[in-house]
Design a protein around this motif. Structure first.
Motif, mmCIF file in Angstrom:
data_model
loop_
_atom_site.group_PDB
_atom_site.id
_atom_site.type_symbol
_atom_site.label_atom_id
_atom_site.label_comp_id
_atom_site.label_asym_id
_atom_site.label_seq_id
_atom_site.Cartn_x
_atom_site.Cartn_y
_atom_site.Cartn_z
ATOM 1 N N PRO A 149 1.043 -3.311 -3.773
ATOM 2 C CA PRO A 149 0.291 -2.563 -2.764
ATOM 3 C C PRO A 149 -0.525 -3.485 -1.860
ATOM 4 O O PRO A 149 -1.033 -4.513 -2.292
ATOM 5 C CB PRO A 149 -0.630 -1.660 -3.587
ATOM 6 C CG PRO A 149 -0.758 -2.334 -4.902
ATOM 7 C CD PRO A 149 0.533 -3.060 -5.126
ATOM 8 N N VAL A 150 -0.637 -3.088 -0.613
ATOM 9 C CA VAL A 150 -1.459 -3.836 0.338
ATOM 10 C C VAL A 150 -2.925 -3.502 0.112
ATOM 11 O O VAL A 150 -3.791 -4.364 0.184
ATOM 12 C CB VAL A 150 -1.022 -3.518 1.787
ATOM 13 C CG1 VAL A 150 -1.918 -4.201 2.787
ATOM 14 C CG2 VAL A 150 0.419 -3.948 1.996
ATOM 15 N N ALA A 151 -3.204 -2.237 -0.180
ATOM 16 C CA ALA A 151 -4.559 -1.786 -0.505
ATOM 17 C C ALA A 151 -4.482 -0.933 -1.772
ATOM 18 O O ALA A 151 -3.592 -0.093 -1.904
ATOM 19 C CB ALA A 151 -5.150 -0.980 0.643
ATOM 20 N N VAL A 152 -5.404 -1.132 -2.666
ATOM 21 C CA VAL A 152 -5.392 -0.410 -3.939
ATOM 22 C C VAL A 152 -5.848 1.028 -3.714
ATOM 23 O O VAL A 152 -6.845 1.284 -3.039
ATOM 24 C CB VAL A 152 -6.316 -1.111 -4.959
ATOM 25 C CG1 VAL A 152 -6.370 -0.336 -6.259
ATOM 26 C CG2 VAL A 152 -5.837 -2.520 -5.202
ATOM 27 N N GLY A 153 -5.088 1.966 -4.263
ATOM 28 C CA GLY A 153 -5.468 3.369 -4.195
ATOM 29 C C GLY A 153 -5.078 4.074 -2.903
ATOM 30 O O GLY A 153 -5.520 5.181 -2.646
ATOM 31 N N VAL A 154 -4.244 3.432 -2.093
ATOM 32 C CA VAL A 154 -3.828 4.017 -0.814
ATOM 33 C C VAL A 154 -2.309 4.033 -0.791
ATOM 34 O O VAL A 154 -1.659 3.208 -1.434
ATOM 35 C CB VAL A 154 -4.376 3.182 0.371
ATOM 36 C CG1 VAL A 154 -4.007 3.797 1.701
ATOM 37 C CG2 VAL A 154 -5.871 3.017 0.260
ATOM 38 N N ASN A 155 -1.746 4.973 -0.059
ATOM 39 C CA ASN A 155 -0.309 5.051 0.094
ATOM 40 C C ASN A 155 0.224 3.707 0.598
ATOM 41 O O ASN A 155 -0.309 3.130 1.534
ATOM 42 C CB ASN A 155 0.031 6.165 1.090
ATOM 43 C CG ASN A 155 1.517 6.388 1.237
ATOM 44 O OD1 ASN A 155 2.335 5.674 0.670
ATOM 45 N ND2 ASN A 155 1.855 7.390 2.021
ATOM 46 N N ARG A 156 1.298 3.204 -0.030
ATOM 47 C CA ARG A 156 1.830 1.875 0.322
ATOM 48 C C ARG A 156 2.304 1.798 1.769
ATOM 49 O O ARG A 156 2.053 0.813 2.452
ATOM 50 C CB ARG A 156 2.982 1.504 -0.596
ATOM 51 C CG ARG A 156 2.535 1.143 -1.965
ATOM 52 C CD ARG A 156 3.682 0.657 -2.800
ATOM 53 N NE ARG A 156 3.192 0.359 -4.133
ATOM 54 C CZ ARG A 156 3.858 -0.333 -5.002
ATOM 55 N NH1 ARG A 156 5.043 -0.802 -4.693
ATOM 56 N NH2 ARG A 156 3.350 -0.567 -6.184
ATOM 57 N N VAL A 157 2.981 2.831 2.224
ATOM 58 C CA VAL A 157 3.498 2.814 3.593
ATOM 59 C C VAL A 157 2.350 2.862 4.597
ATOM 60 O O VAL A 157 2.336 2.112 5.578
ATOM 61 C CB VAL A 157 4.469 3.997 3.818
ATOM 62 C CG1 VAL A 157 4.915 4.068 5.267
ATOM 63 C CG2 VAL A 157 5.666 3.881 2.892
ATOM 64 N N ALA A 158 1.371 3.710 4.344
ATOM 65 C CA ALA A 158 0.240 3.837 5.270
ATOM 66 C C ALA A 158 -0.581 2.555 5.325
ATOM 67 O O ALA A 158 -0.973 2.106 6.410
ATOM 68 C CB ALA A 158 -0.649 5.012 4.848
ATOM 69 N N SER A 159 -0.828 1.949 4.166
ATOM 70 C CA SER A 159 -1.641 0.731 4.159
ATOM 71 C C SER A 159 -0.899 -0.438 4.802
ATOM 72 O O SER A 159 -1.496 -1.238 5.530
ATOM 73 C CB SER A 159 -2.069 0.374 2.732
ATOM 74 O OG SER A 159 -0.951 0.098 1.924
ATOM 75 N N ALA A 160 0.400 -0.543 4.570
ATOM 76 C CA ALA A 160 1.180 -1.616 5.195
ATOM 77 C C ALA A 160 1.259 -1.417 6.700
ATOM 78 O O ALA A 160 1.152 -2.379 7.467
ATOM 79 C CB ALA A 160 2.575 -1.674 4.587
ATOM 80 N N THR A 161 1.416 -0.184 7.128
ATOM 81 C CA THR A 161 1.467 0.107 8.560
ATOM 82 C C THR A 161 0.140 -0.206 9.230
ATOM 83 O O THR A 161 0.100 -0.853 10.284
ATOM 84 C CB THR A 161 1.840 1.589 8.795
ATOM 85 O OG1 THR A 161 3.095 1.844 8.172
ATOM 86 C CG2 THR A 161 1.929 1.894 10.273
ATOM 87 N N LEU A 162 -0.942 0.231 8.635
ATOM 88 C CA LEU A 162 -2.262 -0.012 9.216
ATOM 89 C C LEU A 162 -2.594 -1.501 9.251
ATOM 90 O O LEU A 162 -3.104 -2.015 10.253
ATOM 91 C CB LEU A 162 -3.340 0.739 8.436
ATOM 92 C CG LEU A 162 -4.751 0.651 8.991
ATOM 93 C CD1 LEU A 162 -4.813 1.237 10.396
ATOM 94 C CD2 LEU A 162 -5.725 1.375 8.086
ATOM 95 N N ALA A 163 -2.259 -2.218 8.191
ATOM 96 C CA ALA A 163 -2.504 -3.663 8.168
ATOM 97 C C ALA A 163 -1.633 -4.377 9.190
ATOM 98 O O ALA A 163 -2.079 -5.328 9.847
ATOM 99 C CB ALA A 163 -2.247 -4.220 6.773
ATOM 100 N N GLY A 164 -0.397 -3.925 9.351
ATOM 101 C CA GLY A 164 0.488 -4.521 10.351
ATOM 102 C C GLY A 164 -0.005 -4.291 11.765
ATOM 103 O O GLY A 164 0.015 -5.207 12.597
ATOM 104 N N VAL A 165 -0.470 -3.081 12.037
ATOM 105 C CA VAL A 165 -1.007 -2.777 13.372
ATOM 106 C C VAL A 165 -2.280 -3.581 13.631
ATOM 107 O O VAL A 165 -2.475 -4.119 14.731
ATOM 108 C CB VAL A 165 -1.261 -1.257 13.511
ATOM 109 C CG1 VAL A 165 -2.082 -0.943 14.744
ATOM 110 C CG2 VAL A 165 0.056 -0.504 13.548
ATOM 111 N N ALA A 166 -3.134 -3.683 12.630
ATOM 112 C CA ALA A 166 -4.373 -4.458 12.797
ATOM 113 C C ALA A 166 -4.066 -5.932 13.021
ATOM 114 O O ALA A 166 -4.686 -6.589 13.867
ATOM 115 C CB ALA A 166 -5.269 -4.278 11.578
ATOM 116 N N GLY A 167 -3.112 -6.477 12.283
ATOM 117 C CA GLY A 167 -2.739 -7.877 12.447
ATOM 118 C C GLY A 167 -2.119 -8.152 13.808
ATOM 119 O O GLY A 167 -2.455 -9.140 14.471
ATOM 120 N N ALA A 168 -1.228 -7.265 14.240
ATOM 121 C CA ALA A 168 -0.597 -7.437 15.551
ATOM 122 C C ALA A 168 -1.622 -7.290 16.669
ATOM 123 O O ALA A 168 -1.566 -8.009 17.677
ATOM 124 C CB ALA A 168 0.533 -6.434 15.716
#
Length: 65
Positions: free
Chosen positions: A33-52
């Motif tokens: 998981p990218v963030a603990v306790g959060v949906n994997r797809v949502a956390s990966a998407t949010l982290a990807g958008v923030a990084g980009a």
């Protein structure tokens, strides 16, 4: 003299954005998981958008230098 702060801020945003994108990609690739306790797809998407976004903001700062 005014280009110094723009270059510094651009470098900070570019390093943060690139690091966040690499870290997110590694976590997703390993199936962890990218963030603990959060949906994997949502956390990966949010982290990807923030990084980009941070990477794009850093590039924009470099154009202002």
């Amino acid at each position: 003299m005014e280009s110094g702060p723009a270059i510094f801020v651009g470098a900070v945003f570019a390093l943060f954005g690139g690091g966040l994108l690499v870290w997110t990609a590694v976590r997703v690739r390993q199936g962890e998981p990218v963030a603990v306790g959060v949906n994997r797809v949502a956390s990966a998407t949010l982290a990807g958008v923030a990084g980009a976004s941070a990477l794009a903001l850093g590039m924009w700062c470099f154009t202002r230098a």
